[in-house]
Design an enzyme around this catalytic site. Sequence first.
Site, PDB file in Angstrom:
ATOM      1  N   ARG A  54       0.852  -1.183   0.000  1.00  0.00           N
ATOM      2  CA  ARG A  54       0.000   0.000   0.000  1.00  0.00           C
ATOM      3  C   ARG A  54       0.883   1.226   0.000  1.00  0.00           C
ATOM      4  NH1 ARG A  54       1.835   1.528   3.974  1.00  0.00           N
ATOM      5  NH2 ARG A  54       0.705   3.486   3.776  1.00  0.00           N
ATOM      6  N   GLY A  55       0.241   2.404  -0.116  1.00  0.00           N
ATOM      7  CA  GLY A  55       1.020   3.640  -0.153  1.00  0.00           C
ATOM      8  C   GLY A  55       1.385   3.983  -1.585  1.00  0.00           C
ATOM      9  N   ASP A 248      -1.741  10.596  -2.130  1.00  0.00           N
ATOM     10  CA  ASP A 248      -1.986   9.505  -3.084  1.00  0.00           C
ATOM     11  C   ASP A 248      -2.253  10.040  -4.481  1.00  0.00           C
ATOM     12  OD1 ASP A 248      -2.303   7.006  -1.137  1.00  0.00           O
ATOM     13  OD2 ASP A 248      -3.103   8.809  -0.215  1.00  0.00           O
ATOM     14  N   LYS A 259      -4.910  10.235   2.905  1.00  0.00           N
ATOM     15  CA  LYS A 259      -5.726   9.389   3.780  1.00  0.00           C
ATOM     16  C   LYS A 259      -6.791  10.211   4.501  1.00  0.00           C
ATOM     17  CE  LYS A 259      -5.432   5.802   3.962  1.00  0.00           C
ATOM     18  NZ  LYS A 259      -6.283   4.922   3.114  1.00  0.00           N
TER      19      LYS A 259
HETATM   20  O1  MRU Z   1      -4.705   3.229   1.828  1.00  0.00           O
HETATM   21  P1  MRU Z   1      -3.227   3.362   1.794  1.00  0.00           P
HETATM   22  O2  MRU Z   1      -2.529   2.902   3.037  1.00  0.00           O
HETATM   23  O3  MRU Z   1      -2.605   2.801   0.537  1.00  0.00           O
HETATM   24  O4  MRU Z   1      -3.083   4.909   1.708  1.00  0.00           O
HETATM   25  C1  MRU Z   1      -1.947   5.498   1.362  1.00  0.00           C
HETATM   26  C2  MRU Z   1      -1.369   6.157   2.514  1.00  0.00           C
HETATM   27  O5  MRU Z   1      -0.649   5.528   3.264  1.00  0.00           O
HETATM   28  C3  MRU Z   1      -1.608   7.534   2.778  1.00  0.00           C
HETATM   29  O6  MRU Z   1      -2.683   8.123   2.264  1.00  0.00           O
HETATM   30  C4  MRU Z   1      -0.308   8.265   2.698  1.00  0.00           C
HETATM   31  O7  MRU Z   1      -0.373   9.300   3.537  1.00  0.00           O
HETATM   32  C5  MRU Z   1       0.014   8.701   1.300  1.00  0.00           C
HETATM   33  S1  MRU Z   1       0.796   7.503   0.397  1.00  0.00           S
HETATM   34  C6  MRU Z   1       2.400   7.986   0.568  1.00  0.00           C
END
Ligand code: MRU
Length: 374
Positions: A54-55, A248, A259
């Site tokens: 993820r991320g 994202d 997030k």
């Molecule tokens: O749902 P996720 O865990 O894939 O979301 C991504 C994130 O961890 C966050 O939104 C983050 O702050 C940005 S991704 C570097």
Amino acid sequence: MNINGRHFRTIWPDPENRNKICIIDQRQLPHQFIIETLTCLDDSIRAIKDMHVRGAGLIGAAAGFGMYLAAINAPDHGVDEKLEQAAILLNRSRPTARNLGWAVERVLAAVTKIEDGIDKKKAAYKTACEIADEDAAFCRQIGIHGLELIAAISKKKNGKQVNILTHCNAGWLAFVDYGSATAPIYAARDAGIDVHVWVDETRPWNQGAKLTTWELQQEGIANTLITDNTGGHLMQNGMVDMVIVGTDRTTHTGDVANKIGTYLKALAAYDNNIPFYVALPSSTFDWELEDGTDIPIEQRSGDEITRISGMNDKTGEIETVRLVAPGTQAINYSFDVTPARLISGLITERGIVQANKEAIDALFPDKTKKLTQG
Ligand code: MRU
């Protein structure tokens, strides 16, 4: 970054068989460190959709390697067709993540211009590796630029501890290495600056509680876990010097999807005159979007809100329990959009830039030019 003193990336081809792609199953952290192997497109899609990985940057790298796995499992004469189908399926797996579409397009562009099927597969591998290497390199640069901001605050405080609040996990676990929001923090630590991080737990998936605290501990960075509702109180009481978050998808005009809950932190920071920075590699910009309200917002299962999992201290087993009365309805928006006007600046691999179209265009003329040329 390091786990028990040993360096890991978050995704890598198996050195003994590059048809196997290794990842860390993030659903099991911080309790279990499990390396999982992906061997086909379906494995990659499942890993992205169900958040084994993820991320922003890591989803991009996983999508790049997913395209490679699709290519090698296709007959030599059918690589293009297979990759076009793979692109559609991968793109659907996490709709808000811009890096995903960006990586898929990059592999497609590299492969389609080549004639021979075997060469196409080699090109897919090369491009996937480039995406991963570039992600790590860009995050490292983000760290170098972001360090200036932390150093300035440290100087103003006469070397007293700098308190940084972060939301979710925009750490190295969200990228291939270093992280975006965490890269300046690691750089500050390396520069001998005293830093402490307030970590939002980040309901409902708890990326902050499960992942950010763990990775900061592994790197020896002082940190304290807080509930998602605590940040405003800390800011009002002078306990936060700056906020750094990831993203994202960020529009060409500087609106930032991150997030769920990020927007509330930005509002609180604005009200308390606390700098609010967003760290991102250029692969997270959506050059075609001008308005944050057009960013697709992923909704995930309500079960992520109504249930919670963790380790049973007595048995050492990972257990999931229900928090609510049976039949409780829950809606789970995974991201929100922070408007550019609340953002002090964007920390990118090329430097720190104001969150507006003119400034972003000036720093990335090559990306904008491509767009106007179609
Ligand atoms: O749902 P996720 O865990 O894939 O979301 C991504 C994130 O961890 C966050 O939104 C983050 O702050 C940005 S991704 C570097």
